[in-house]
Enzyme design. Structure first.
Site, PDB file in Angstrom:
ATOM      1  N   PRO A 280       0.830  -1.218   0.000  1.00  0.00           N
ATOM      2  CA  PRO A 280       0.000   0.000   0.000  1.00  0.00           C
ATOM      3  C   PRO A 280       0.857   1.258   0.000  1.00  0.00           C
ATOM      4  O   PRO A 280       2.031   1.225   0.403  1.00  0.00           O
ATOM      5  CB  PRO A 280      -0.792  -0.111   1.309  1.00  0.00           C
ATOM      6  CG  PRO A 280      -0.707  -1.530   1.711  1.00  0.00           C
ATOM      7  CD  PRO A 280       0.602  -2.031   1.199  1.00  0.00           C
ATOM      8  N   TYR A 281       0.230   2.337  -0.443  1.00  0.00           N
ATOM      9  CA  TYR A 281       0.868   3.654  -0.451  1.00  0.00           C
ATOM     10  C   TYR A 281      -0.078   4.622   0.235  1.00  0.00           C
ATOM     11  O   TYR A 281      -1.247   4.714  -0.151  1.00  0.00           O
ATOM     12  CB  TYR A 281       1.137   4.094  -1.898  1.00  0.00           C
ATOM     13  CG  TYR A 281       1.583   5.521  -2.017  1.00  0.00           C
ATOM     14  CD1 TYR A 281       2.902   5.888  -1.785  1.00  0.00           C
ATOM     15  CD2 TYR A 281       0.673   6.520  -2.351  1.00  0.00           C
ATOM     16  CE1 TYR A 281       3.308   7.209  -1.880  1.00  0.00           C
ATOM     17  CE2 TYR A 281       1.077   7.848  -2.449  1.00  0.00           C
ATOM     18  CZ  TYR A 281       2.394   8.179  -2.219  1.00  0.00           C
ATOM     19  OH  TYR A 281       2.792   9.492  -2.306  1.00  0.00           O
TER      20      TYR A 281
END
Lengths: 67, 67, 67, 67, 67, 67
Positions: free
Chosen positions: B2-3
């Site tokens: 994830p970012y």
């Protein structure tokens, strides 16, 4: 609830001009979509001319060419 | 993988507080979705109060009004 | 006023899990920086596995390899 | 018309290196998708190492550990 | 650790083309800045032509004009 | 060269309304900063109501409460 992000090169935009961008972008969402201005967020990013490119070259280089 | 991007106004967040945001956001993705923390990326943007608007006016102006 | 953007691959996150991400990210900003939860915005982007790459290859390819 | 945003830690990238990123990203869109380079925009964000996290800790901390 | 976001209009890019964008953007960061490809993330956003504007008009309109 | 990103919830904005957002945002940059409209890019993201949160809860939940 809209969120607007405006990216421009860092070339001397004043606080007054940025206030106008915030006001204008917020009003645009009110006028076109009836959004609530109280929860409309506008974030302006000012980017160094070395860090922005178009046509494969930086704005720094383009400014030197008079573009 | 994830970012997470966290945008806040630049009003004195310390390195310690930012470390807590990074740790907390990473843990949130682990807890809720079972993501791998090793590849979770967190980027914090601190934005000048002239460059952030809500309700059609900048945070600079709102701070002066005590908001 | 903080704005949080969480990008994850589109691999079946439920509405309930996304509600937990929204709640958790909002609480994190309250806990660490004392931000007002009422004006904290969280946006989750779910990205197709063909459109997300790490290590130079797409998540689609990595999933096939068991990564 | 493509828009490319490259985020890196602020650790001394030179104007020449950033020019190569702009040139290379623009050429990539030409080569792979036949996009018009004249309207391809590249924006590079350099992020402080305190503000970038991976594995739940900041790059500042990771650099001290030799990572 | 770099993060690259590529935004293009949704006009039929194939999985193979997107794989080439991921590979090429990752390699660019390796070549120019010596970044570690294993932790380089690339996210491609495909945007509807109604939702992308340039010159004050949408790409949908521009395509009809043969632009 | 400015780049404007407008994020709204996906709740039925029409192509005509989106065209007005593109036109209005472009004109705003012309009026306030004298930017060239030909190279001003506007990208509109429409986000599912499950994926947008404010006040710690999703817009889906808030709509059910009549907010």
């Amino acid at each position: 609830m809209p969120y607007v992000n405006i990216k421009i090169t860092r070339e001397g935009a004043t606080a007054e001009q940025k206030a106008k961008l915030i006001e204008g972008a917020t009003q645009l969402l009110v006028d076109v979509l009836g959004k609530n201005p109280k929860t409309t967020v506008v974030v302006i990013d000012e980017v160094e001319t070395d860090n922005w490119g178009v046509g494969g070259e930086s704005i720094t280089v383009r400014r030197k060419k008079g573009m």
